[in-house]
Scaffold this motif. Structure first.
Motif, mmCIF file in Angstrom:
data_model
loop_
_atom_site.group_PDB
_atom_site.id
_atom_site.type_symbol
_atom_site.label_atom_id
_atom_site.label_comp_id
_atom_site.label_asym_id
_atom_site.label_seq_id
_atom_site.Cartn_x
_atom_site.Cartn_y
_atom_site.Cartn_z
ATOM 1 N N ALA A 153 13.062 11.376 -11.450
ATOM 2 C CA ALA A 153 14.352 11.074 -12.072
ATOM 3 C C ALA A 153 14.182 10.155 -13.273
ATOM 4 C CB ALA A 153 15.293 10.438 -11.057
ATOM 5 N N LYS A 154 13.111 9.356 -13.272
ATOM 6 C CA LYS A 154 12.850 8.436 -14.380
ATOM 7 C C LYS A 154 11.920 9.048 -15.430
ATOM 8 C CE LYS A 154 15.360 5.179 -12.724
ATOM 9 N NZ LYS A 154 16.636 4.841 -13.385
ATOM 10 N N GLY A 155 11.628 10.335 -15.308
ATOM 11 C CA GLY A 155 10.789 11.004 -16.309
ATOM 12 C C GLY A 155 9.300 10.838 -16.081
ATOM 13 N N ARG A 156 8.906 10.268 -14.959
ATOM 14 C CA ARG A 156 7.491 10.032 -14.671
ATOM 15 C C ARG A 156 6.967 11.175 -13.792
ATOM 16 N NH1 ARG A 156 8.219 3.764 -12.949
ATOM 17 N NH2 ARG A 156 6.026 3.969 -12.254
ATOM 18 N N GLN A 157 6.930 12.374 -14.410
ATOM 19 C CA GLN A 157 6.648 13.594 -13.670
ATOM 20 C C GLN A 157 5.237 13.620 -13.084
ATOM 21 O OE1 GLN A 157 9.180 15.540 -13.225
ATOM 22 N NE2 GLN A 157 10.538 14.628 -14.741
ATOM 23 N N ALA A 158 4.245 13.202 -13.872
ATOM 24 C CA ALA A 158 2.861 13.238 -13.398
ATOM 25 C C ALA A 158 2.679 12.343 -12.174
ATOM 26 C CB ALA A 158 1.916 12.806 -14.516
ATOM 27 N N GLU A 159 3.296 11.159 -12.206
ATOM 28 C CA GLU A 159 3.198 10.238 -11.075
ATOM 29 C C GLU A 159 3.897 10.813 -9.842
ATOM 30 O OE1 GLU A 159 3.864 5.941 -12.013
ATOM 31 O OE2 GLU A 159 4.281 6.742 -14.005
ATOM 32 N N ALA A 160 5.045 11.469 -10.070
ATOM 33 C CA ALA A 160 5.784 12.074 -8.963
ATOM 34 C C ALA A 160 4.948 13.144 -8.264
ATOM 35 C CB ALA A 160 7.092 12.675 -9.470
ATOM 36 N N LEU A 161 4.292 14.002 -9.066
ATOM 37 C CA LEU A 161 3.460 15.053 -8.498
ATOM 38 C C LEU A 161 2.260 14.463 -7.756
ATOM 39 C CD1 LEU A 161 2.798 18.009 -8.094
ATOM 40 C CD2 LEU A 161 1.668 18.002 -10.347
ATOM 41 N N GLU A 162 1.679 13.399 -8.307
ATOM 42 C CA GLU A 162 0.537 12.754 -7.670
ATOM 43 C C GLU A 162 0.916 12.196 -6.290
ATOM 44 O OE1 GLU A 162 -3.166 11.347 -6.821
ATOM 45 O OE2 GLU A 162 -2.546 12.744 -8.404
ATOM 46 N N VAL A 163 2.094 11.569 -6.201
ATOM 47 C CA VAL A 163 2.544 11.045 -4.903
ATOM 48 C C VAL A 163 2.761 12.182 -3.918
ATOM 49 C CG1 VAL A 163 4.403 9.837 -3.697
ATOM 50 C CG2 VAL A 163 3.567 8.961 -5.882
ATOM 51 N N LEU A 164 3.392 13.269 -4.377
ATOM 52 C CA LEU A 164 3.626 14.414 -3.493
ATOM 53 C C LEU A 164 2.319 14.988 -2.961
ATOM 54 C CD1 LEU A 164 6.541 16.311 -5.267
ATOM 55 C CD2 LEU A 164 6.578 15.373 -2.960
ATOM 56 N N LYS A 165 1.290 15.019 -3.787
ATOM 57 C CA LYS A 165 -0.005 15.547 -3.357
ATOM 58 C C LYS A 165 -0.664 14.652 -2.315
ATOM 59 C CE LYS A 165 -1.179 18.193 -7.513
ATOM 60 N NZ LYS A 165 -2.081 18.276 -8.698
ATOM 61 N N ARG A 166 -0.251 13.398 -2.272
ATOM 62 C CA ARG A 166 -0.811 12.465 -1.300
ATOM 63 C C ARG A 166 -0.076 12.514 0.043
ATOM 64 N NH1 ARG A 166 -0.397 7.334 -5.068
ATOM 65 N NH2 ARG A 166 -0.955 6.174 -3.182
ATOM 66 N N ILE A 167 1.140 13.089 0.055
ATOM 67 C CA ILE A 167 1.917 13.127 1.302
ATOM 68 C C ILE A 167 2.278 14.551 1.738
ATOM 69 C CG2 ILE A 167 2.862 10.808 1.005
ATOM 70 C CD1 ILE A 167 5.412 12.048 -0.077
ATOM 71 N N VAL A 208 0.817 -1.218 0.000
ATOM 72 C CA VAL A 208 0.000 0.000 0.000
ATOM 73 C C VAL A 208 0.854 1.274 0.000
ATOM 74 C CG1 VAL A 208 -1.902 -1.150 1.170
ATOM 75 C CG2 VAL A 208 -0.183 0.033 2.539
ATOM 76 N N VAL A 209 2.155 1.117 -0.130
ATOM 77 C CA VAL A 209 3.075 2.261 -0.118
ATOM 78 C C VAL A 209 3.390 2.695 -1.555
ATOM 79 C CG1 VAL A 209 5.466 2.922 0.408
ATOM 80 C CG2 VAL A 209 4.097 1.707 2.110
ATOM 81 N N PRO A 210 3.364 4.009 -1.847
ATOM 82 C CA PRO A 210 3.702 4.476 -3.199
ATOM 83 C C PRO A 210 5.213 4.533 -3.416
ATOM 84 C CG PRO A 210 3.195 6.356 -1.827
ATOM 85 C CD PRO A 210 2.955 5.128 -0.972
ATOM 86 N N GLU A 211 5.602 4.729 -4.654
ATOM 87 C CA GLU A 211 7.013 4.877 -4.992
ATOM 88 C C GLU A 211 7.498 6.272 -4.602
ATOM 89 O OE1 GLU A 211 10.229 4.189 -5.263
ATOM 90 O OE2 GLU A 211 9.575 2.514 -6.535
ATOM 91 N N SER A 212 8.813 6.406 -4.408
ATOM 92 C CA SER A 212 9.415 7.701 -4.078
ATOM 93 C C SER A 212 9.181 8.713 -5.204
ATOM 94 C CB SER A 212 10.920 7.527 -3.864
ATOM 95 O OG SER A 212 11.592 8.754 -4.009
ATOM 96 N N PRO A 213 8.647 9.910 -4.884
ATOM 97 C CA PRO A 213 8.441 10.916 -5.934
ATOM 98 C C PRO A 213 9.741 11.381 -6.577
ATOM 99 C CG PRO A 213 8.088 11.870 -3.753
ATOM 100 C CD PRO A 213 8.211 10.384 -3.563
ATOM 101 N N ARG A 214 10.824 11.392 -5.819
ATOM 102 C CA ARG A 214 12.105 11.806 -6.387
ATOM 103 C C ARG A 214 12.611 10.776 -7.396
ATOM 104 N NH1 ARG A 214 11.738 14.368 -1.523
ATOM 105 N NH2 ARG A 214 12.698 16.444 -1.401
ATOM 106 N N TRP A 215 12.410 9.487 -7.091
ATOM 107 C CA TRP A 215 12.812 8.448 -8.039
ATOM 108 C C TRP A 215 11.944 8.518 -9.297
ATOM 109 C CZ3 TRP A 215 10.484 4.246 -10.406
ATOM 110 C CH2 TRP A 215 11.342 3.364 -11.077
ATOM 111 N N LEU A 216 10.640 8.721 -9.137
ATOM 112 C CA LEU A 216 9.731 8.815 -10.283
ATOM 113 C C LEU A 216 10.119 9.985 -11.182
ATOM 114 C CD1 LEU A 216 6.341 8.135 -8.456
ATOM 115 C CD2 LEU A 216 7.430 6.631 -10.133
#
Length: 477
Positions: A208-222, A198-206
């Motif tokens: 760094a891999k070019g997955r910007q939308a996913e990174a922002l989504e995780v940040l909005k959740r934490i 149930v834990v998301p991936e690190s936004p910084r890692w996302l």
């Protein structure tokens, strides 16, 4: 979908708490697997069990540590390539399988093989969980959140000592009681796997891999919405400077400032081990027996070491957000070195007296108060903070690799030293190493408190690049 569902039902604060608890089960496993042997070894050594000698005893202990060194080195690289969450999930399965293997081991060879596999999981968790927590935490809470992993480590060791004492006293006549001690660590392995689902991936890692939308989504959740947007921009700026972030390798450390940071990270990791902490965590029961306790009394008395570790770690977590890392580490090292010096002296002065075992127990408790209340939390926190995003996984992995190599050397040699030169002389060796550690921290370790990971990267780059340029100019003149 399940992750998102959990997030919608939770505030950023509570979801961040869930992430911390789930990930730090890796620390609990780290603690239990390294602490359980403390009480299991006397029973494993029996002639009708594994019939261990001082050398094979050191081999059984150090095999996990050698595996941990390998796991720490490659674990960081795997985390950089495949993600922190996915790698920790796989480690949970390895923990489970290796725990079952050690509990069922019919001989020393099989035990060493499965301890090696268990070490791979322990080392991987030790190099991945602190950076993962550092990347998920807001700057002002990073110290406390990362050091929660240290609390879980000492909590795991405390649980190991408690179960060792309970099983060792109630089942002392059962030769294979050590198998029950070892199989218990399968339980937190299952908890780690379920928690990481149930834990998301690190936004910084996302990012760094070019997955910007996913990174922002995780940040909005934490984070709160405004905080998430501003932090996302910081991360994007850091990623732009490292356009080849997905290709991080040892070659990246050719840059003078990164090479300097890597050497500092390795040094801090080594200092943690040359305190001699794991001579007490792995062989505390034997030390107490050597000083005069009986085996069962030593098992029970050793609980005091585990209890003070947990209490001291809680105190350390409180202070780590209020006190600078460098002076806190120096104070801790002075305390641990002084405690070992007193053990070495009193082991000579009070040899053969009824008072010696109680003096040694009180001094090991004092040692652990300084170690777990200061040295331990600061070590893992600094290693998690030092490295920039591009090389955070591999940098932390290399540092922890050296931590485990030194740990393995101590784990293998301690029972041999204890049997040849005795308790007092062995601890005098650690006193000398402790003095060297204090000097290194005073001279070399930078301060990392109160700054975001991105701010630290900018500061280190400017500081150490300028030092290198000044050195080159001086040499040219």
């Amino acid at each position: 979908m399940s992750n998102q569902g959990v997030a919608k039902r939770r505030s950023p604060k509570s979801f961040l708490q869930l992430i911390m608890i789930s990930a730090t089960f890796g620390g609990l496993l780290f603690g239990y697997d390294t602490g359980v042997l403390n009480g299991a070894l006397p029973f494993m050594s029996a002639e009708d069990q594994l019939n261990l000698t001082p050398v094979t005893e050191g081999l059984v202990t150090s095999s996990l540590l050698i595996g941990a060194a390998i796991g720490a080195f490659f674990g960081g690289r795997l985390a950089d390539k495949y993600g922190r969450r996915k790698t920790i999930l796989n480690l949970a399965l390895l923990f489970l399988l290796a725990a079952i293997g050690t509990a069922l081991a019919p001989n020393v060879t099989v035990m060493v093989i499965f301890r090696l596999f268990l070490g791979l999981a322990v080392g991987g968790a030790s190099s991945m969980v602190p950076p993962f927590l550092a990347e998920m935490a807001p700057a002002e809470k990073r110290g406390r959140m990362v050091t929660q992993n240290e609390l879980m480590i000492v909590g795991g060791q405390f649980l190991a000592y408690v179960f060792n004492a309970i099983l060792g006293v109630t089942m002392a006549d059962t030769g294979h009681v050590w198998r029950y001690m070892l199989i218990i660590c399968a339980i937190p392995a299952i908890a780690l796997f379920i928690g990481m689902l149930v834990v998301p991936e690190s936004p910084r890692w996302l990012a760094a891999k070019g997955r910007q939308a996913e990174a922002l989504e995780v940040l909005k959740r934490i984070r709160d919405p405004k905080r998430a947007e501003s932090e996302f921009k910081e991360i994007q700026e850091a990623v732009k400077k490292d356009v080849n972030a997905e290709k991080s390798s040892l070659k990246d450390f050719a840059a003078p400032w990164l090479k300097r940071i890597l050497l500092i990270g390795i040094g801090v990791a080594v200092v943690n081990q040359i305190t001699g902490v794991n001579s007490i965590m792995y062989y505390g029961t034997q030390i107490l027996v050597e000083s005069g306790f009986g085996t069962q009394a030593a098992l029970v008395a050793n609980i005091a070491n585990g209890a003070i570790s947990v209490i001291a770690c809680c105190v350390g977590i409180y202070f780590v957000g209020k006190v600078n890392r460098r002076p806190m580490l120096i104070v801790g090292l002075v305390g641990t070195t002084t405690s070992l010096l007193l053990i070495a002296i009193f082991s000579n002065v009070l040899a053969g007296t009824d008072a010696l075992p109680y003096v040694v127990l009180s001094l090991t408790v004092t040692f652990l108060a300084f170690m777990q209340g200061s040295v331990g939390p600061v070590t893992w926190l600094v290693i998690a903070e030092l490295f920039p995003q591009k090389v955070r996984g591999i940098g932390a992995g290399i540092s922890v690799f050296f931590l485990w190599i030194v740990n393995a050397i101590i784990g293998f040699s301690f029972p041999i030293l204890l049997g040849t030169i005795g308790l007092s002389a062995t601890f005098f060796v650690f006193v000398g190493l402790g003095v060297a550690g204090i000097w290194f921290v005073y001279k070399c370790m930078p301060e990392t408190n109160g700054k975001s990971l991105e701010e630290l990267e900018v500061e280190f780059r400017a500081k150490y690049d300028s030092v290198e340029v000044a050195s080159e100019v001086k040499n040219a003149q």
